[in-house]
Design a protein around this motif. Structure first.
Motif: not given
Length: 119
Positions: A32-40
């Motif tokens: 899997y590629r992976m990501g970080w995200f933030r907020g609603k």
């Protein structure tokens, strides 16, 4: 089914650092590629390819944040330096994120970890 659990959030003063970690279980993490995200609205922060050879960053965090992964430990980290009050948000990791119809979606999301940066 991939289960993701984030950790490492907290309260930090502006200019400080935090390291977020996302532990994965189930599935084949290394595929899997992976990501970080933030907020609603799940604002894109950073992503890393399955092999870890390529990384991508939002302009707002470039040169301050570093994403990395350890496929042997099934973890993906986000090292955040020079934090600013505007970095305050709940941070989520996601497996296999992609952009569709104006937002990022993913089959698997963690529950999120709160990062608060005081001025």
């Amino acid at each position: 089914q991939v289960h993701l659990v984030e950790s490492g959030g907290g309260l930090v003063q502006a200019g400080g650092s935090l390291r977020l970690s996302c532990a994965a279980s189930g599935g084949t993490f290394s595929s899997y590629r992976m990501g970080w995200f933030r907020g609603k609205e799940r604002e894109f922060v950073a992503a890393i390819t399955a092999s870890g050879d390529n990384t991508y960053y939002a302009d707002s965090v470039k040169d301050r944040f570093t994403i990395s992964r350890d496929n042997a430990k099934n973890t993906v980290d986000l090292l955040m330096n020079s934090l600013k009050p505007e970095d305050t948000a709940v941070y989520y990791c996601a497996a296999d994120p992609y952009f569709r119809s104006g937002s990022y979606v993913a089959p698997y999301w963690g529950q999120g970890t709160q990062v608060t940066v005081s001025s």
